[in-house]
Every structure is written in C-alpha cells, then in structure tokens.
Design an enzyme around this catalytic site. Structure first.
Site, PDB file in Angstrom:
ATOM      1  N   ASN A  75      -1.574  -5.210 -11.047  1.00 53.19           N
ATOM      2  CA  ASN A  75      -2.136  -3.917 -10.654  1.00 53.19           C
ATOM      3  C   ASN A  75      -1.244  -2.847 -11.262  1.00 53.19           C
ATOM      4  O   ASN A  75      -0.140  -2.607 -10.780  1.00 53.19           O
ATOM      5  CB  ASN A  75      -2.152  -3.811  -9.119  1.00 53.19           C
ATOM      6  CG  ASN A  75      -2.539  -2.425  -8.648  1.00 53.19           C
ATOM      7  OD1 ASN A  75      -3.051  -1.617  -9.415  1.00 53.19           O
ATOM      8  ND2 ASN A  75      -2.294  -2.145  -7.375  1.00 53.19           N
ATOM      9  N   LYS A 104      -1.661   0.298 -11.313  1.00 56.80           N
ATOM     10  CA  LYS A 104      -1.694   1.580 -10.603  1.00 56.80           C
ATOM     11  C   LYS A 104      -1.879   2.713 -11.626  1.00 56.80           C
ATOM     12  O   LYS A 104      -2.571   2.525 -12.608  1.00 56.80           O
ATOM     13  CB  LYS A 104      -0.433   1.756  -9.757  1.00 56.80           C
ATOM     14  CG  LYS A 104      -0.156   0.526  -8.902  1.00 56.80           C
ATOM     15  CD  LYS A 104       0.869   0.759  -7.859  1.00 56.80           C
ATOM     16  CE  LYS A 104       1.142  -0.540  -7.115  1.00 56.80           C
ATOM     17  NZ  LYS A 104       1.947  -0.365  -5.941  1.00 56.80           N
ATOM     18  N   HIS A 118      -7.051  -1.187  -1.618  1.00 55.94           N
ATOM     19  CA  HIS A 118      -5.588  -1.271  -1.741  1.00 55.94           C
ATOM     20  C   HIS A 118      -4.959  -0.339  -0.702  1.00 55.94           C
ATOM     21  O   HIS A 118      -5.515   0.717  -0.398  1.00 55.94           O
ATOM     22  CB  HIS A 118      -5.159  -0.869  -3.157  1.00 55.94           C
ATOM     23  CG  HIS A 118      -3.722  -1.147  -3.424  1.00 55.94           C
ATOM     24  ND1 HIS A 118      -2.719  -0.302  -3.002  1.00 55.94           N
ATOM     25  CD2 HIS A 118      -3.115  -2.193  -4.023  1.00 55.94           C
ATOM     26  CE1 HIS A 118      -1.553  -0.816  -3.346  1.00 55.94           C
ATOM     27  NE2 HIS A 118      -1.762  -1.957  -3.964  1.00 55.94           N
ATOM     28  N   GLU A 166      -2.677   1.724  -0.855  1.00 56.86           N
ATOM     29  CA  GLU A 166      -2.452   3.105  -1.328  1.00 56.86           C
ATOM     30  C   GLU A 166      -3.733   3.923  -1.240  1.00 56.86           C
ATOM     31  O   GLU A 166      -3.701   5.123  -0.992  1.00 56.86           O
ATOM     32  CB  GLU A 166      -1.894   3.080  -2.757  1.00 56.86           C
ATOM     33  CG  GLU A 166      -0.436   2.656  -2.758  1.00 56.86           C
ATOM     34  CD  GLU A 166       0.032   1.976  -4.028  1.00 56.86           C
ATOM     35  OE1 GLU A 166      -0.667   2.048  -5.053  1.00 56.86           O
ATOM     36  OE2 GLU A 166       1.112   1.354  -3.980  1.00 56.86           O
ATOM     37  N   GLU A 185      -1.262  -8.091   1.469  1.00 54.81           N
ATOM     38  CA  GLU A 185      -0.168  -7.265   0.970  1.00 54.81           C
ATOM     39  C   GLU A 185       0.463  -6.480   2.124  1.00 54.81           C
ATOM     40  O   GLU A 185      -0.025  -5.397   2.477  1.00 54.81           O
ATOM     41  CB  GLU A 185      -0.697  -6.269  -0.067  1.00 54.81           C
ATOM     42  CG  GLU A 185      -1.304  -6.911  -1.287  1.00 54.81           C
ATOM     43  CD  GLU A 185      -1.186  -6.004  -2.499  1.00 54.81           C
ATOM     44  OE1 GLU A 185      -0.687  -6.489  -3.516  1.00 54.81           O
ATOM     45  OE2 GLU A 185      -1.559  -4.826  -2.419  1.00 54.81           O
ATOM     46  N   SER A 196       6.169  -6.867  -3.976  1.00 54.47           N
ATOM     47  CA  SER A 196       7.434  -7.137  -4.679  1.00 54.47           C
ATOM     48  C   SER A 196       7.543  -8.567  -5.216  1.00 54.47           C
ATOM     49  O   SER A 196       8.616  -9.179  -5.164  1.00 54.47           O
ATOM     50  CB  SER A 196       8.631  -6.789  -3.781  1.00 54.47           C
ATOM     51  OG  SER A 196       8.599  -5.407  -3.449  1.00 54.47           O
TER      52      SER A 196
HETATM   53  C1  PEP Z   1       0.646  -3.740  -5.273  1.00 55.19           C
HETATM   54  O1  PEP Z   1       0.634  -2.538  -5.356  1.00 55.19           O
HETATM   55  O2  PEP Z   1      -0.433  -4.358  -5.197  1.00 55.19           O
HETATM   56  C2  PEP Z   1       1.938  -4.407  -5.251  1.00 55.19           C
HETATM   57  C3  PEP Z   1       2.012  -5.597  -4.736  1.00 55.19           C
HETATM   58  O3  PEP Z   1       3.015  -3.712  -5.746  1.00 55.19           O
HETATM   59  P1  PEP Z   1       4.510  -4.287  -5.995  1.00 55.19           P
HETATM   60  O4  PEP Z   1       4.368  -5.629  -6.646  1.00 55.19           O
HETATM   61  O5  PEP Z   1       5.145  -3.275  -6.912  1.00 55.19           O
HETATM   62  O6  PEP Z   1       5.162  -4.376  -4.672  1.00 55.19           O
END
Ligand code: PEP
Length: 251
Positions: A9, A11, A94, A96, A166, A212
């Site tokens: 992703n 973003k 998501h 966000e 997530e 992460s």
């Molecule tokens: C995400 O935004 O879907 C995500 C998992 O970000 P990150 O891997 O940077 O934590």
C-alpha cells in the site's frame, strides 16, 4: 491450502516516474514467487503501473473507490472507472480513510458491494486502536467491523474478499503485533466468518496482517496457521525491501 497474498500500500507516495523505476527494479526480484503480489498505487500511477507490469506476475490495485458508479461526486473515482483501465484489486476501509475521511462501517459495506458489482477484488481493512486494545475489546471491535463490512454479501463474494487485519497502533509506528497476537486476532476473524457464512467459506477466505511488516518479521508472521500474507505500507516503497518480504520463504 490458501494462497499467500502480499500487497503493498503505497499510500500518497510515488510519482509516475518513480513507479516505473520501482517496477523495473522490483519485478525481476519477485518473478519466481508463488504468492499473489499486489501493488496498490495512487490513482495517477495506475496507468503506468498497469502498463509496466503487463509481462510480470505483479497485480495492480487502487487504494480506495466511491460506491456510486458515476455522477456528481467531484474528485471521486468509481469502481467502474478502475475496472475500465484494468485494475484488479481495491483497498477498502483502510484505517486512514476511516480516521481522516470519516468512512463508517456502512460506507465500507457499500464500497465492498460496489467493488463486486464492478468485478474488482476488495481488500477490506479492519483493526482496533490502542485505546480499544488496552480496554480489552480488540476482538469485539474487529469481529464487529468484519460482520458489518461483509453484511449482505453472498458466500461466494465473502470467499473472494481479502480481509486485512491491521491494528491501528501498529501502522507506520514500527510496532508490530507479535505473530501469536496477530494470528489469534486473525483466527477470531476467521471464526466470525465461519459463524456467519459457514466453515468452508472461512477456511478459504484470505486474511492478511498489516502493521509495520518488514523483511525481518515477515517470515515469522507469515508462517503462522492463519496469517495468509501481509498488507505492507512503508516497507513496500523500497523494491529490495519489499522483494525480501515477498520472498520471505526463500531466505
Ligand atoms: C498500512 O498502511 O496498510 C500499513 C500496514 O502500513 P505500515 O506497513 O507502514 O505499518
């Protein structure tokens, strides 16, 4: 046996020229992978990403869509539009988008239905925040989000939905859920799917972990009983690092 899925992703990162360069560098590194590899790129990069992945095993996804097919929704992109240019996957709900753009469970559900209407494969995100985790209600939160997201879908549609667990406190923070915690959360989601749609559907539905994920923890996370791969943010922006995650089983 469920297929492993590893989705990036990006973003709001990467320009078209950076997209082309990324794919040139990344594609040869993952050409032997048996996983489903997906890059979810910004809208303006879709065309370049689709063109440059044509001869590869990399699939392209968008990061959002509107639930209406067309009309007076300035600035929005519909599922029909995504499908028309050859997009295969779309991330829906998501955290966000839930947090900064007011997406509710009801909107997420409408988008999921619209994705199927237009022949897109949805990757729907669920996850608890830190406060909910500390209160001990994480499992209730994620199973309820799952139930509301999937409401009204057929069994076949549920089977074809990719769910991404997530935990919000783990996204972009460098904090990863332990493989045991993440696996247990995903088991809880799978049990909920079994309760609502039957065991056969639950055994087939692909559930990813996100938060992460990096090359140093991917193998441990992805080798658990219920984690079917990852949705990867920051670490999907570097071709070598993302390729190491995709090739987690070949290190
Ligand atoms: C995400 O935004 O879907 C995500 C998992 O970000 P990150 O891997 O940077 O934590």
């Amino acid at each position: 046996m469920r297929k492993k899925v590893i989705a990036g992703n990006w973003k709001m990162n990467m320009l078209p020229n950076e997209t082309i360069k990324f794919i040139d560098d990344f594609a040869p590194l993952v050409k032997d992978s048996e996983a489903e590899i997906i890059l979810c790129v910004p809208y303006v990069d879709l065309f370049y990403a689709l063109l440059n992945t044509q001869e590869t095993n990399i699939k392209i996804g968008a990061q959002n869509m509107h639930y209406e097919e067309k009309g007076a929704y300035t600035g929005e992109i519909s599922g029909r539009m995504l499908k028309s240019v050859g997009v295969e996957y779309v991330i829906i709900g998501h955290s966000e988008r839930r947090q900064y753009f007011g997406e509710t469970d009801e909107i997420v559900n409408k988008k999921l239905k619209a994705a199927f209407e237009h022949g897109l494969k949805p990757i729907v995100c669920v996850g608890e925040n830190l406060e909910q985790r500390e209160k001990g209600i994480a499992e209730d939160v994620i199973t309820k989000q799952t139930e509301l997201a999937l409401e009204g879908l057929s069994k076949d549609e549920v089977k074809d939905t990719i769910i991404a667990y997530e935990p919000i406190w783990a996204i972009g923070t460098g904090k990863t859920a332990t493989s045991e915690d993440a696996n247990n959360a995903i088991k809880a989601i799978r049990n909920k799917v079994a309760k609502l749609y039957g065991k056969a559907v639950a055994e087939e539905v692909i559930i990813l972990y996100g938060g992460s994920v990096k090359s140093s923890n991917a193998a441990e996370l992805f080798s658990t009983s219920d984690i079917d791969g990852g949705l990867v943010g920051g670490a999907s922006l570097k071709p070598e690092e993302f390729a190491k995650i995709v090739n987690y089983d070949k290190q």
